[in-house]
Design a protein around this motif. Structure first.
Motif, PDB file in Angstrom:
ATOM      1  N   ALA A  71      79.042  55.364 -15.077  1.00 27.87           N
ATOM      2  CA  ALA A  71      80.251  54.663 -13.691  1.00 27.87           C
ATOM      3  C   ALA A  71      78.982  53.298 -13.188  1.00 27.87           C
ATOM      4  O   ALA A  71      77.790  52.964 -13.583  1.00 27.87           O
ATOM      5  CB  ALA A  71      78.787  55.846 -12.938  1.00 27.87           C
ATOM      6  N   MET A  72      80.264  52.475 -12.765  1.00 28.08           N
ATOM      7  CA  MET A  72      79.822  51.248 -12.482  1.00 28.08           C
ATOM      8  C   MET A  72      80.077  51.342 -11.277  1.00 28.08           C
ATOM      9  O   MET A  72      79.638  52.875 -10.484  1.00 28.08           O
ATOM     10  CB  MET A  72      80.936  50.474 -12.350  1.00 28.08           C
ATOM     11  N   ASP A  73      79.411  50.494 -10.130  1.00 29.89           N
ATOM     12  CA  ASP A  73      79.939  50.605  -8.456  1.00 29.89           C
ATOM     13  C   ASP A  73      81.022  50.841  -8.000  1.00 29.89           C
ATOM     14  O   ASP A  73      82.457  50.767  -8.741  1.00 29.89           O
ATOM     15  CB  ASP A  73      78.962  49.180  -8.524  1.00 29.89           C
ATOM     16  N   GLU A  74      81.212  50.763  -6.954  1.00 30.55           N
ATOM     17  CA  GLU A  74      83.150  50.974  -6.275  1.00 30.55           C
ATOM     18  C   GLU A  74      83.710  50.374  -6.380  1.00 30.55           C
ATOM     19  O   GLU A  74      83.387  49.386  -6.349  1.00 30.55           O
ATOM     20  CB  GLU A  74      82.334  51.769  -4.763  1.00 30.55           C
ATOM     21  N   ALA A  75      84.994  50.217  -7.163  1.00 33.82           N
ATOM     22  CA  ALA A  75      85.542  48.956  -7.192  1.00 33.82           C
ATOM     23  C   ALA A  75      86.227  49.183  -6.065  1.00 33.82           C
ATOM     24  O   ALA A  75      86.758  50.302  -5.287  1.00 33.82           O
ATOM     25  CB  ALA A  75      86.134  49.276  -8.481  1.00 33.82           C
ATOM     26  N   TYR A  76      86.930  47.552  -5.744  1.00 33.79           N
ATOM     27  CA  TYR A  76      88.132  47.622  -5.164  1.00 33.79           C
ATOM     28  C   TYR A  76      89.051  46.289  -5.440  1.00 33.79           C
ATOM     29  O   TYR A  76      88.716  45.872  -5.969  1.00 33.79           O
ATOM     30  CB  TYR A  76      87.152  47.077  -3.705  1.00 33.79           C
ATOM     31  N   HIS A  87      88.295  44.446  -8.799  1.00 35.10           N
ATOM     32  CA  HIS A  87      86.456  43.984  -8.748  1.00 35.10           C
ATOM     33  C   HIS A  87      85.995  45.189  -9.310  1.00 35.10           C
ATOM     34  O   HIS A  87      85.916  46.280  -8.401  1.00 35.10           O
ATOM     35  CB  HIS A  87      86.107  43.494  -7.190  1.00 35.10           C
ATOM     36  N   ILE A  88      85.888  45.405 -10.362  1.00 34.79           N
ATOM     37  CA  ILE A  88      84.636  46.476 -10.856  1.00 34.79           C
ATOM     38  C   ILE A  88      83.645  45.999 -10.682  1.00 34.79           C
ATOM     39  O   ILE A  88      82.997  45.279 -11.632  1.00 34.79           O
ATOM     40  CB  ILE A  88      84.684  46.690 -12.027  1.00 34.79           C
ATOM     41  N   PRO A  89      83.164  45.825  -9.874  1.00 33.57           N
ATOM     42  CA  PRO A  89      81.040  46.072  -9.474  1.00 33.57           C
ATOM     43  C   PRO A  89      80.188  46.628 -10.534  1.00 33.57           C
ATOM     44  O   PRO A  89      80.203  47.546 -11.244  1.00 33.57           O
ATOM     45  CB  PRO A  89      80.845  45.452  -8.119  1.00 33.57           C
ATOM     46  N   MET A  90      78.929  46.060 -11.376  1.00 29.67           N
ATOM     47  CA  MET A  90      77.577  46.622 -11.619  1.00 29.67           C
ATOM     48  C   MET A  90      76.678  45.514 -10.749  1.00 29.67           C
ATOM     49  O   MET A  90      76.015  44.931 -11.406  1.00 29.67           O
ATOM     50  CB  MET A  90      77.315  46.593 -13.056  1.00 29.67           C
ATOM     51  N   LEU A  91      76.602  46.488  -9.544  1.00 32.96           N
ATOM     52  CA  LEU A  91      75.310  45.256  -8.758  1.00 32.96           C
ATOM     53  C   LEU A  91      74.336  45.258  -8.638  1.00 32.96           C
ATOM     54  O   LEU A  91      73.725  44.051  -8.884  1.00 32.96           O
ATOM     55  CB  LEU A  91      75.449  45.095  -7.717  1.00 32.96           C
TER      56      LEU A  91
END
Length: 407
Positions: free
Chosen positions: A65-70, A77-81
């Motif tokens: 799971a990545m962080d919530e994308a937007y 944007h597909i973040p892995m903060l």
């Protein structure tokens, strides 16, 4: 005129809203471009009710799971903060085109080109031809270190089914997580992306069954490697790398949590209990794997008289920089035990715990008995991608805790 402008703005707002929620539930074959080579992995994108997206990276059997994308404009944007990492790509029909970005000193910079095609996920060949080669088994692997003339040792575990290939490499300080790929002709290809690491393996399968090739890592890393079939290949004992200096039996520290509370093993919470110290870092994927094990284990076993304390070794010693990363990790994994800023993950890490000879790698797990004595120090973590080695770690972990509790 006002009505015309209002109508125009309404149409623009509708168009923006539409483009920002227009990705359906879908899978994508994604790839980073590392020089002349592709580093492939899979993406699963699921729209959410609030116009955001749930995204998973696929590395073989792993669904990460990545962080919530937007959406922002025409870009996803597909973040892995937790790793200061972001995949940013323009959406154009069934294609994504952009880059993998990393945050460096507060500035986002592109590090590798990124692209994805909607449809079936495959790795290095959509329809690889049958091959007579089979690399299933255990290997003694040697990676040439770029900063030294000697080699670092690893144990390769490979599993080939037809032309599909999965596996990992275990090192004294952790593993290379889930690698997936193909055997094509007399060559093997494997890759992995997790938001922090990007690994690409390309190697020839020699007539004697050994392997010789290279590993590309991150933005510019490269190491040649050779792997030899060896059913008896083993790493050095994980308890032999870090140990107490002569004259020490216990550890003494007082580190702050992100709210400024000082936590020490002398606190009442830890008296008369078995304590597990998790030397970790928010930047460390292997530490994430260990935390995924530790959190449910602690929730199930804390009532037996066991405590866990996370000692975080971050890139910055400043709480205003590292504190939010620690809090983000705690929230992401639902960590119920204290996470303390203990120091930095560099050559000075050992100064935070001067009773240790060194901190050889992350994670490092320290087991302390009811009397406060250090009983075992385990360097590294064999994650779920290592199969039976992960199962063996869990078995050994539980056996040691049970032994310490019975004393």
């Amino acid at each position: 005129m006002k009505k015309t402008v209002s109508t125009f703005l309404a149409v623009c707002s509708f168009f923006v809203a539409f483009t920002q929620t227009n990705l359906p539930k879908s899978t994508w074959r994604a790839a980073l471009q590392r020089g002349a080579y592709e580093l492939p992995f899979g993406l699963e994108i699921n729209p959410k009710a609030n116009g955001k997206y749930e995204v998973f990276v696929l590395n073989g059997s792993e669904r990460l799971a990545m962080d919530e994308a937007y959406m922002e404009g025409d870009s996803l944007h597909i973040p892995m903060l937790i790793f200061d990492s972001d995949l940013v790509a323009k959406v154009s029909g069934n294609q994504l085109t952009g880059s993998w970005k990393k945050n460096r000193n507060g500035t986002w910079v592109s590090v590798l080109p990124f692209k994805a095609q909607k449809g079936d996920v495959y790795w290095f060949s959509k329809t690889p031809a049958k091959t007579a080669k089979n690399v299933t088994g255990k290997f003694a692997a040697y990676f040439q270190r770029p900063d030294r003339k000697d080699s670092s040792f690893a144990v390769g575990i490979l599993d080939q089914k037809g032309t599909k290939l999965a596996g990992t490499f275990l090192t004294p300080t952790g593993d290379y997580r889930y690698l997936a790929g193909d055997v094509i002709g007399d060559s093997l290809f494997m890759s992995c992306y997790d938001g922090s690491h990007a690994f690409l393996f390309r190697a020839a399968i020699l007539p004697n069954g050994n392997i010789q090739g290279g590993m590309w890592s991150g933005i510019s890393g490269y190491q040649p490697f050779a792997a030899y079939r060896d059913a008896k290949a083993e790493l050095p004992p994980p308890t032999a790398l870090t140990y107490l200096k002569p004259g020490f039996e216990t550890l003494d520290f007082a580190f702050p949590d992100t709210k400024g509370n000082i936590v020490s093993l002398k606190d009442d919470r830890y008296k008369g209990k078995v304590v597990v110290l998790q030397l970790s870092g928010s930047w460390c994927p292997n530490c994430m794997d260990e935390t995924r094990f530790m959190v449910p284990w602690y929730k199930k076993n804390a009532k037996r008289g066991v405590e866990i304390v996370g000692l975080m070794f971050e890139r910055s010693p400043e709480m205003n920089v590292s504190g939010p990363k620690i809090d983000f990790m705690a929230k992401r994994f639902g960590v119920p035990y204290p996470l303390l800023l203990a120091g930095t993950n560099d050559a000075n890490a050992g100064k935070s715990l001067p009773a240790l000879n060194k901190v050889a790698g992350y994670p490092t797990t320290i087991f302390i008995d009811k009397k406060g004595r250090v009983r075992e120090i385990h360097t590294g973590f064999s994650g779920p991608g290592t199969g039976k080695y992960y199962d063996q770690f869990i078995e050994d972990f539980n056996a040691l805790i049970t032994k310490l509790l019975s004393e």
